[in-house]
Design an enzyme around this catalytic site. Structure first.
Site, short mmCIF file in Angstrom:
data_model
loop_
_atom_site.label_atom_id
_atom_site.label_comp_id
_atom_site.label_asym_id
_atom_site.label_seq_id
_atom_site.Cartn_x
_atom_site.Cartn_y
_atom_site.Cartn_z
N LYS A 99 7.07 9.63 1.55
CA LYS A 99 7.07 9.93 2.66
C LYS A 99 9.01 9.51 2.51
O LYS A 99 9.39 10.98 3.74
CB LYS A 99 6.50 8.60 3.00
N LYS A 117 5.08 10.73 -8.01
CA LYS A 117 4.28 10.68 -6.46
C LYS A 117 5.29 11.49 -5.72
O LYS A 117 6.04 11.36 -5.50
CB LYS A 117 3.84 9.09 -6.37
N LYS A 134 11.93 0.83 -4.89
CA LYS A 134 12.40 0.70 -3.80
C LYS A 134 14.07 -0.17 -4.15
O LYS A 134 14.43 -0.05 -3.10
CB LYS A 134 11.54 -0.24 -3.30
P1 TYM Z 1 1.97 3.59 2.35
O1 TYM Z 1 1.96 3.49 3.44
O2 TYM Z 1 2.73 3.92 1.43
O3 TYM Z 1 0.65 4.50 1.79
C1 TYM Z 1 -0.35 4.24 2.26
C2 TYM Z 1 -1.88 4.89 1.71
O4 TYM Z 1 -1.32 6.40 1.21
C3 TYM Z 1 -2.00 5.92 0.09
N1 TYM Z 1 -0.46 6.83 -1.15
C4 TYM Z 1 -1.32 7.33 -1.88
N2 TYM Z 1 -2.32 7.99 -2.64
C5 TYM Z 1 -2.26 8.96 -3.09
N3 TYM Z 1 -1.17 10.33 -3.11
C6 TYM Z 1 -0.22 10.21 -3.45
N4 TYM Z 1 1.40 9.95 -3.37
C7 TYM Z 1 0.34 8.42 -2.10
N5 TYM Z 1 1.20 7.75 -1.58
C8 TYM Z 1 0.53 6.43 -1.07
C9 TYM Z 1 -1.54 4.51 -0.61
O5 TYM Z 1 -1.55 3.65 -2.29
C10 TYM Z 1 -1.27 3.59 -0.02
O6 TYM Z 1 -3.22 3.62 -0.13
N6 TYM Z 1 1.87 -1.25 0.85
C11 TYM Z 1 0.96 -0.60 1.52
C12 TYM Z 1 0.53 -1.32 2.57
C13 TYM Z 1 -0.70 -1.95 3.25
C14 TYM Z 1 -1.51 -2.15 2.23
C15 TYM Z 1 -1.76 -3.00 3.21
C16 TYM Z 1 -3.20 -1.20 1.83
C17 TYM Z 1 -0.01 -3.42 4.02
N7 TYM Z 1 -0.76 -4.36 3.53
C18 TYM Z 1 -3.25 -3.95 2.74
C19 TYM Z 1 -4.10 -1.89 1.73
C20 TYM Z 1 -4.25 -3.20 2.24
C21 TYM Z 1 1.80 0.57 1.58
O7 TYM Z 1 2.92 0.57 1.85
O8 TYM Z 1 1.21 1.65 1.79
#
Ligand code: TYM
Length: 326
Positions: free
Chosen positions: A195, A192, A110
């Protein structure tokens, strides 16, 4: 088991988020006590438009509901509504080594992506995530592959806390789906799905039929012919096959068989149809829920109250153990 997971409300929640995380939540909520959060305080660490935040939060909530999260059973709430998250994050920051944080892949990626926006919040991001998880004494965290490292760090922080202040937190484990833990970009199948990339590289859960068709038909495929799963030689087709199989319920081998002797075009047309059908309830439910903002807000308010009960109890214990109570 107590389960915790969350998504950043950045808009454009895509099929990677769904297949990597949300789909697992629905199965897990049957037999576990689940807490699903909309992590808005994580979303402010990368560039964003404050005017869009409220809409994005409601959109995330409507995705949780449209996917099948049951608000009577599971807790759905917004992170910034429960202030104990930041309070615990500060305290955990005091026992988290800088060295560990600077090793985090997401921080490195990032900060490369947003060179003029490398802030301390982005660096401390995993500490807030550890606080999210630990505040609910979580045992398991269903996430995609990219978040595994952060859950691993949470285990380290929990262990350190327990050693220093006495047994308090379980060491949470990441739960990754067997397939779909890393859905790749439609435009670059070595990266990957994300968004923050150009919109044709992902399928948003609310894309229209035309958008889905266009994006799938223009997805990068590989040289040669044949709808065959081979991640090294055919990363593009393999990614599409994974998506196909996860949505359609058939195995990759069964799908390969169906398209034996057929071209990429036929396969993509069929995948577009599968996606359009699968995502139809999301489009419908979103329209419906967006006109029922009060109903969604009520669910979030109720979630906040339920989350707060657990969060306050943990915080009280943490403060006592750390000698911070008057
Ligand atoms: P975020 O918002 O980037 O993504 C949300 C969830 O989607 C999964 N993900 C994917 N899985 C498969 N293929 C992909 N291309 C892909 N892109 C994203 C992510 O692994 C995630 O599970 N830090 C986290 C949010 C968060 C969180 C937490 C998660 C904050 N606190 C506590 C679990 C527990 C995040 O940025 O997810």
């Amino acid at each position: 088991m107590r389960i915790f997971s969350g998504i950043r409300p950045t808009g454009n929640i895509h099929i990677g988020n769904y297949l990597g995380a949300v789909k697992q939540w629905i199965e897990l909520q049957e037999k576990n006590e689940c807490v699903f959060c909309i992590v808005d305080m994580h979303a402010v660490t990368t560039p964003y438009d404050p005017k869009e935040m409220k809409k994005n939060i409601l959109e995330a909530a409507s995705i949780y509901l449209a996917a099948g999260v049951n608000p009577d059973k599971s807790i759905i709430f917004v992170q910034s509504d429960v202030r104990e998250h930041v309070e615990l994050a500060w305290l955990l920051g005091a026992i988290t080594p800088m060295g560990e944080l600077s090793r985090m892949t997401q921080f490195k990626e990032k900060s490369k992506q947003h060179k003029d926006y490398i802030n301390a919040g982005l660096f401390n991001y995993p500490v807030l995530m550890a606080a999210d998880i630990m505040l609910y004494k979580t045992q398991a965290v269903p996430v995609g592959k990219d978040q595994e490292q952060h859950v691993e760090l949470t285990r380290t922080i929990a262990r350190k806390f327990n050693q220093k202040f006495g047994q308090t937190f379980p060491e949470p484990e990441a739960i990754l789906p067997k397939a779909g833990a890393k859905i790749m970009s439609l435009q670059n199948p070595k990266k990957k799905m994300s968004k923050t990339d150009e919109s044709k590289s992902y399928i948003s859960l609310f894309d229209t039929e035309e958008e889905i068709e266009k994006k799938i038909m223009s997805a990068t495929t590989d040289s040669g012919k044949g709808v065959i799963y081979n991640v090294t030689k055919k990363p593009g087709i393999s990614n599409l096959l994974t998506i196909y199989s996860l949505l359609d319920g058939r195995t990759i081998q069964e799908i390969e068989k169906e398209f034996k002797g057929k071209g990429y075009g036929d396969f993509k047309k069929s995948l577009a149809k599968v996606l359009i059908n699968y995502l139809e309830p999301f489009r419908r439910k979103q329209k419906e829920l967006l006109t029922r903002e009060v109903y969604v807000q009520e669910i979030l308010n109720k979630g906040k109250s339920r989350a707060e009960v657990i969060a306050k109890t943990t915080m009280q214990e943490v403060k006592e153990k750390m000698g911070l109570t008057s």
